[in-house]
Design a protein around this motif. Structure first.
Motif, short mmCIF file in Angstrom:
data_model
loop_
_atom_site.label_atom_id
_atom_site.label_comp_id
_atom_site.label_asym_id
_atom_site.label_seq_id
_atom_site.Cartn_x
_atom_site.Cartn_y
_atom_site.Cartn_z
N ARG A 63 -3.09 14.65 -14.28
CA ARG A 63 -2.18 15.75 -14.63
C ARG A 63 -0.78 15.54 -14.58
NH1 ARG A 63 -5.49 20.01 -11.04
NH2 ARG A 63 -4.33 19.20 -9.53
N LEU A 64 -0.29 14.89 -13.80
CA LEU A 64 1.05 14.50 -13.59
C LEU A 64 1.52 13.33 -14.40
CD1 LEU A 64 1.34 14.84 -9.79
CD2 LEU A 64 2.45 16.22 -11.46
N ARG A 65 0.57 12.46 -15.38
CA ARG A 65 0.55 11.54 -15.91
C ARG A 65 1.06 10.35 -15.48
NH1 ARG A 65 -0.09 14.28 -20.78
NH2 ARG A 65 1.30 16.20 -21.46
N VAL A 66 0.42 10.20 -14.25
CA VAL A 66 0.72 8.94 -13.33
C VAL A 66 -0.48 8.13 -13.63
CG1 VAL A 66 0.99 8.20 -11.06
CG2 VAL A 66 2.25 10.02 -11.81
N ASN A 67 -0.20 6.64 -13.97
CA ASN A 67 -1.36 5.80 -14.21
C ASN A 67 -1.57 5.02 -13.01
OD1 ASN A 67 -3.76 4.50 -15.21
ND2 ASN A 67 -2.50 3.32 -16.68
N ALA A 68 -2.10 5.10 -11.85
CA ALA A 68 -2.17 4.27 -10.67
C ALA A 68 -3.39 3.58 -10.70
CB ALA A 68 -1.96 5.19 -9.44
N VAL A 69 -3.08 2.45 -10.45
CA VAL A 69 -4.65 1.42 -10.39
C VAL A 69 -5.32 1.64 -9.29
CG1 VAL A 69 -5.16 -0.83 -10.78
CG2 VAL A 69 -3.15 -0.29 -12.05
N ARG A 70 -6.31 1.89 -9.43
CA ARG A 70 -7.32 1.88 -7.91
C ARG A 70 -7.62 0.24 -7.41
NH1 ARG A 70 -12.01 6.49 -9.17
NH2 ARG A 70 -10.42 7.94 -9.99
N THR A 71 -7.42 0.31 -6.21
CA THR A 71 -7.71 -0.88 -5.74
C THR A 71 -8.72 -0.69 -4.59
OG1 THR A 71 -5.97 -0.69 -3.86
CG2 THR A 71 -5.32 -1.94 -6.01
N LEU A 72 -8.96 0.28 -4.08
CA LEU A 72 -9.88 0.48 -3.21
C LEU A 72 -10.30 2.11 -3.17
CD1 LEU A 72 -8.64 -1.19 0.02
CD2 LEU A 72 -10.77 -1.83 -1.10
N GLU A 73 -11.84 2.27 -2.86
CA GLU A 73 -12.20 3.66 -2.70
C GLU A 73 -12.92 3.70 -1.35
OE1 GLU A 73 -14.11 5.54 -5.82
OE2 GLU A 73 -12.95 4.65 -7.47
N ILE A 74 -12.59 4.48 -0.46
CA ILE A 74 -13.10 4.50 0.88
C ILE A 74 -13.79 5.92 1.17
CG2 ILE A 74 -12.74 4.14 3.35
CD1 ILE A 74 -10.24 2.33 2.43
N ASP A 75 -14.87 5.92 1.77
CA ASP A 75 -15.58 7.03 2.05
C ASP A 75 -15.50 7.63 3.39
OD1 ASP A 75 -16.82 7.16 -0.33
OD2 ASP A 75 -18.50 6.18 0.33
N SER A 76 -14.81 6.72 4.52
CA SER A 76 -14.63 7.35 5.74
C SER A 76 -12.99 7.73 5.99
CB SER A 76 -15.12 6.22 6.62
OG SER A 76 -14.27 6.31 7.86
N SER A 77 -12.72 8.86 6.18
CA SER A 77 -11.56 9.49 6.53
C SER A 77 -10.92 8.28 7.57
CB SER A 77 -11.26 10.79 7.14
OG SER A 77 -11.92 11.58 6.05
N GLU A 78 -11.36 8.05 8.63
CA GLU A 78 -11.20 7.24 9.82
C GLU A 78 -10.52 6.09 9.34
OE1 GLU A 78 -9.97 5.97 13.49
OE2 GLU A 78 -10.36 8.14 12.93
N ALA A 79 -11.37 5.28 8.37
CA ALA A 79 -11.10 4.02 7.85
C ALA A 79 -9.96 3.84 6.83
CB ALA A 79 -12.41 3.42 7.01
N LEU A 80 -9.82 5.08 6.17
CA LEU A 80 -8.84 5.14 5.23
C LEU A 80 -7.33 5.33 5.92
CD1 LEU A 80 -7.77 5.93 2.21
CD2 LEU A 80 -7.99 8.37 3.07
N LEU A 81 -7.42 6.11 6.85
CA LEU A 81 -6.17 6.42 7.55
C LEU A 81 -5.69 5.10 8.51
CD1 LEU A 81 -6.17 10.34 8.38
CD2 LEU A 81 -5.03 9.07 6.37
N ALA A 82 -6.77 4.45 8.93
CA ALA A 82 -6.59 3.36 9.75
C ALA A 82 -5.83 2.21 8.76
CB ALA A 82 -7.78 2.71 10.48
N MET A 83 -6.46 2.05 7.74
CA MET A 83 -5.67 0.81 6.54
C MET A 83 -4.43 1.36 6.45
SD MET A 83 -9.29 0.33 4.17
CE MET A 83 -8.39 -1.19 3.35
N VAL A 84 -4.06 2.63 6.11
CA VAL A 84 -2.82 3.00 5.79
C VAL A 84 -1.91 2.58 7.01
CG1 VAL A 84 -1.38 4.99 5.23
CG2 VAL A 84 -3.48 4.68 3.94
#
Length: 122
Positions: free
Chosen positions: A5-26
């Motif tokens: 919607r904002l016309r931003v084309n970000a390339v997906r590198t990972l999709e993670i299902d676990s919130s804990e894993a996602l925030l740990a990686m960040v």
């Protein structure tokens, strides 16, 4: 969807299902992520090591539903919906707002219902 919607084309590198894993990686420096307030709450142990900022408008939203079959335990489904709403309102919202005070206006629990027992009362 929000980025499109904002016309931003970000390339997906990972999709993670676990919130804990996602925030740990960040938190460990693996990049950035777009997530929801409840996912932030699930991974709140990483809060001191991450920066949380709102997305630009138009804002995104998340809706939860309690679903049951018609004419089968409808009253119980309504009671469960009321309990879930109370937990979100009294527990989750308070914790999210404590960790990220700026989020106060962005998190709310709406009590829209379509069934008389949805509030857990008759």
């Amino acid at each position: 969807r929000h980025l499109r919607r904002l016309r931003v084309n970000a390339v997906r590198t990972l999709e993670i299902d676990s919130s804990e894993a996602l925030l740990a990686m960040v938190a460990d420096g693996a990049g950035w992520a777009i997530t929801t307030p409840l996912c932030l709450l699930q991974g709140r142990t990483h809060a001191p090591r991450i920066a949380v900022v709102p997305l630009p408008r138009p804002s995104a939203e998340r809706t939860f539903y309690v679903v049951g079959r018609s004419n089968e335990h409808e009253r119980t489904v309504g009671v469960f919906a009321g309990i879930a709403r109370k937990i979100l309102k009294q527990d989750a919202e308070a914790k999210i707002r404590h960790l990220w005070p700026w989020i106060r206006s962005a998190v709310s629990t709406v009590g829209a219902t379509n069934h008389p027992s949805m509030d857990g009362q008759d």
